[in-house]
Each structure stands twice: as C-alpha cells, then as structure tokens.
Design a protein around this motif. Structure first.
Motif, PDB file in Angstrom:
ATOM      1  N   VAL A  83       0.817  -1.214   0.000  1.00  0.00           N
ATOM      2  CA  VAL A  83       0.000   0.000   0.000  1.00  0.00           C
ATOM      3  C   VAL A  83       0.853   1.267   0.000  1.00  0.00           C
ATOM      4  O   VAL A  83       0.669   2.152  -0.839  1.00  0.00           O
ATOM      5  CB  VAL A  83      -0.972   0.019   1.199  1.00  0.00           C
ATOM      6  CG1 VAL A  83      -1.825   1.281   1.191  1.00  0.00           C
ATOM      7  CG2 VAL A  83      -1.852  -1.222   1.177  1.00  0.00           C
ATOM      8  N   ARG A  84       1.782   1.368   0.920  1.00  0.00           N
ATOM      9  CA  ARG A  84       2.561   2.608   1.048  1.00  0.00           C
ATOM     10  C   ARG A  84       3.356   2.970  -0.212  1.00  0.00           C
ATOM     11  O   ARG A  84       3.346   4.136  -0.620  1.00  0.00           O
ATOM     12  CB  ARG A  84       3.463   2.547   2.270  1.00  0.00           C
ATOM     13  CG  ARG A  84       2.677   2.590   3.582  1.00  0.00           C
ATOM     14  CD  ARG A  84       3.627   2.607   4.777  1.00  0.00           C
ATOM     15  NE  ARG A  84       2.961   2.394   6.041  1.00  0.00           N
ATOM     16  CZ  ARG A  84       2.458   3.365   6.795  1.00  0.00           C
ATOM     17  NH1 ARG A  84       2.501   4.607   6.387  1.00  0.00           N
ATOM     18  NH2 ARG A  84       1.886   3.071   7.952  1.00  0.00           N
ATOM     19  N   PRO A  85       4.043   2.015  -0.863  1.00  0.00           N
ATOM     20  CA  PRO A  85       4.798   2.413  -2.061  1.00  0.00           C
ATOM     21  C   PRO A  85       3.914   2.894  -3.215  1.00  0.00           C
ATOM     22  O   PRO A  85       4.321   3.750  -3.991  1.00  0.00           O
ATOM     23  CB  PRO A  85       5.538   1.141  -2.484  1.00  0.00           C
ATOM     24  CG  PRO A  85       5.496   0.240  -1.325  1.00  0.00           C
ATOM     25  CD  PRO A  85       4.292   0.620  -0.513  1.00  0.00           C
ATOM     26  N   LEU A  86       2.718   2.351  -3.335  1.00  0.00           N
ATOM     27  CA  LEU A  86       1.869   2.678  -4.475  1.00  0.00           C
ATOM     28  C   LEU A  86       0.859   3.788  -4.188  1.00  0.00           C
ATOM     29  O   LEU A  86       0.535   4.574  -5.073  1.00  0.00           O
ATOM     30  CB  LEU A  86       1.134   1.417  -4.949  1.00  0.00           C
ATOM     31  CG  LEU A  86       2.049   0.285  -5.424  1.00  0.00           C
ATOM     32  CD1 LEU A  86       1.237  -0.952  -5.743  1.00  0.00           C
ATOM     33  CD2 LEU A  86       2.871   0.708  -6.616  1.00  0.00           C
ATOM     34  N   LEU A  87       0.335   3.868  -2.973  1.00  0.00           N
ATOM     35  CA  LEU A  87      -0.718   4.830  -2.652  1.00  0.00           C
ATOM     36  C   LEU A  87      -0.363   5.786  -1.518  1.00  0.00           C
ATOM     37  O   LEU A  87      -1.086   6.742  -1.271  1.00  0.00           O
ATOM     38  CB  LEU A  87      -2.010   4.093  -2.255  1.00  0.00           C
ATOM     39  CG  LEU A  87      -2.650   3.185  -3.297  1.00  0.00           C
ATOM     40  CD1 LEU A  87      -3.844   2.466  -2.698  1.00  0.00           C
ATOM     41  CD2 LEU A  87      -3.041   3.967  -4.528  1.00  0.00           C
ATOM     42  N   GLY A  88       0.720   5.541  -0.821  1.00  0.00           N
ATOM     43  CA  GLY A  88       1.044   6.265   0.407  1.00  0.00           C
ATOM     44  C   GLY A  88       1.089   7.772   0.304  1.00  0.00           C
ATOM     45  O   GLY A  88       0.626   8.475   1.189  1.00  0.00           O
ATOM     46  N   LYS A  89       1.638   8.309  -0.767  1.00  0.00           N
ATOM     47  CA  LYS A  89       1.781   9.764  -0.905  1.00  0.00           C
ATOM     48  C   LYS A  89       0.520  10.429  -1.439  1.00  0.00           C
ATOM     49  O   LYS A  89       0.422  11.651  -1.476  1.00  0.00           O
ATOM     50  CB  LYS A  89       2.944  10.096  -1.852  1.00  0.00           C
ATOM     51  CG  LYS A  89       4.263   9.501  -1.423  1.00  0.00           C
ATOM     52  CD  LYS A  89       4.785  10.149  -0.166  1.00  0.00           C
ATOM     53  CE  LYS A  89       6.131   9.574   0.218  1.00  0.00           C
ATOM     54  NZ  LYS A  89       6.184   9.063   1.542  1.00  0.00           N
ATOM     55  N   LEU A  90      -0.454   9.644  -1.836  1.00  0.00           N
ATOM     56  CA  LEU A  90      -1.687  10.173  -2.421  1.00  0.00           C
ATOM     57  C   LEU A  90      -2.571  10.803  -1.348  1.00  0.00           C
ATOM     58  O   LEU A  90      -2.834  10.196  -0.309  1.00  0.00           O
ATOM     59  CB  LEU A  90      -2.442   9.034  -3.094  1.00  0.00           C
ATOM     60  CG  LEU A  90      -3.701   9.385  -3.867  1.00  0.00           C
ATOM     61  CD1 LEU A  90      -3.333  10.154  -5.131  1.00  0.00           C
ATOM     62  CD2 LEU A  90      -4.448   8.122  -4.240  1.00  0.00           C
ATOM     63  N   PRO A  91      -3.049  12.037  -1.576  1.00  0.00           N
ATOM     64  CA  PRO A  91      -4.002  12.619  -0.622  1.00  0.00           C
ATOM     65  C   PRO A  91      -5.295  11.797  -0.616  1.00  0.00           C
ATOM     66  O   PRO A  91      -5.764  11.365  -1.672  1.00  0.00           O
ATOM     67  CB  PRO A  91      -4.268  14.020  -1.182  1.00  0.00           C
ATOM     68  CG  PRO A  91      -3.126  14.304  -2.094  1.00  0.00           C
ATOM     69  CD  PRO A  91      -2.688  12.981  -2.626  1.00  0.00           C
ATOM     70  N   VAL A  92      -5.847  11.568   0.549  1.00  0.00           N
ATOM     71  CA  VAL A  92      -7.039  10.741   0.676  1.00  0.00           C
ATOM     72  C   VAL A  92      -8.189  11.286  -0.165  1.00  0.00           C
ATOM     73  O   VAL A  92      -8.958  10.524  -0.742  1.00  0.00           O
ATOM     74  CB  VAL A  92      -7.456  10.614   2.157  1.00  0.00           C
ATOM     75  CG1 VAL A  92      -8.769   9.881   2.304  1.00  0.00           C
ATOM     76  CG2 VAL A  92      -6.381   9.901   2.932  1.00  0.00           C
ATOM     77  N   GLY A  93      -8.293  12.592  -0.273  1.00  0.00           N
ATOM     78  CA  GLY A  93      -9.364  13.205  -1.054  1.00  0.00           C
ATOM     79  C   GLY A  93      -9.295  12.864  -2.529  1.00  0.00           C
ATOM     80  O   GLY A  93     -10.274  12.999  -3.250  1.00  0.00           O
ATOM     81  N   ARG A  94      -8.131  12.416  -3.015  1.00  0.00           N
ATOM     82  CA  ARG A  94      -7.984  12.057  -4.422  1.00  0.00           C
ATOM     83  C   ARG A  94      -8.146  10.556  -4.654  1.00  0.00           C
ATOM     84  O   ARG A  94      -8.088  10.102  -5.786  1.00  0.00           O
ATOM     85  CB  ARG A  94      -6.622  12.511  -4.931  1.00  0.00           C
ATOM     86  CG  ARG A  94      -6.522  14.036  -4.942  1.00  0.00           C
ATOM     87  CD  ARG A  94      -5.407  14.570  -5.769  1.00  0.00           C
ATOM     88  NE  ARG A  94      -5.379  13.992  -7.095  1.00  0.00           N
ATOM     89  CZ  ARG A  94      -4.256  13.714  -7.741  1.00  0.00           C
ATOM     90  NH1 ARG A  94      -3.094  13.945  -7.187  1.00  0.00           N
ATOM     91  NH2 ARG A  94      -4.299  13.211  -8.951  1.00  0.00           N
TER      92      ARG A  94
END
Length: 149
Positions: A83-94
């Motif tokens: 999860v962290r490498p692929l989605l971790g930096k993504l803002p939750v709102g996006r």
C-alpha cells in the motif's frame, strides 16, 4: 478565493477550499459562482475533510488498532510492501474507485510490483556474490484474492 471548510481531523489545522479565478470582466461573476459551489460542497459534506495522505491515515489507524502483535506485524508488513509504495503519498481526497481498481490490478499481476519486468534477476543472497542456480529470472506471481481483500 477561498472558503473555510472546517478543521482537518488529522492535522488539526483549518481547512480551506481554494480556487483561482483569472482577472477579467467576468471575474466577479466567476468568483461568486465558485463561492456558491464551495459553500454547497461544505454544506453537503462533499469536500475532502482532510488533506492527509494515505500514509498519514494508515499511521493513525495503526496507533489505535487493537489486535495481537503477530497480526499487527503482518498488517504492517503488507502495508509497507504493497500500500505505502503505491498509494502512500496520495491525498485521501484524491482516492477514488478508479485508483483503487488500478491498485488491485497491479496486485493481481505481481506481488513484487515488477510491472511485468521479467528480465529482472531474483537473487537469493544480499550483496555481492557469485550467482548460483538459486538466482533466477523474476516470475510474476499474483497476490492471492484473500490477501488483496
């Protein structure tokens, strides 16, 4: 132009919806339209209530998670690998359905997120070494459906 949208539940800072309206003869009218749209979103709670990233929310969730230590370690291991490498930096709102479907597709292709790079070599020893028959080309293996769930 910005409209106050409440307190961010993660950072505890004020959260604003913002939009830049270019100057011109219709600027006042466009600003009023944007303001009305933002106020409706705040009233309907359709605006993201946080600017937090997936990583930040996962950290918060792990703080309050009440499970056995071995279960926690398994969760952390899977989160750190997938999860962290692929989605971790993504803002939750996006985060939306399309993003999640794309994420699930990657997990169904390869548990190591190789992107189909079959030329990569999987080494059995870390560091410099003479490769043996245990060092072989990477073969993509999907994650099990239960693990993806």
């Amino acid at each position: 132009m910005k409209v106050y949208a409440g307190i961010d539940p993660i950072t505890k800072k004020r959260h604003y919806l913002t939009e830049t309206v270019p100057p011109g003869p219709t600027a006042r009218k466009e600003t009023e339209k944007a303001r009305t749209r933002f106020l409706a979103q705040v009233d309907d709670r359709r605006n993201p209530c946080t600017r937090a990233t997936v990583d930040q929310l996962l950290d918060r969730w792990l703080e309050v998670l009440d499970v056995e230590m071995s279960t926690r370690q398994g969760y952390v291991r899977k989160l750190n690998k997938h999860v962290r490498p692929l989605l971790g930096k993504l803002p939750v709102g996006r985060l939306d359905a399309e993003t999640l479907e794309s994420f699930y597709a990657v997990l169904r292709k390869c548990r190591d997120h190789s992107g189909g790079a079959r030329k990569a070599i999987e080494h059995r020893k870390a560091g410099l070494h003479d490769c043996t028959d245990k060092c072989r080309p990477h073969e993509c293996k999907p994650l099990a459906p239960a693990s993806i769930r």
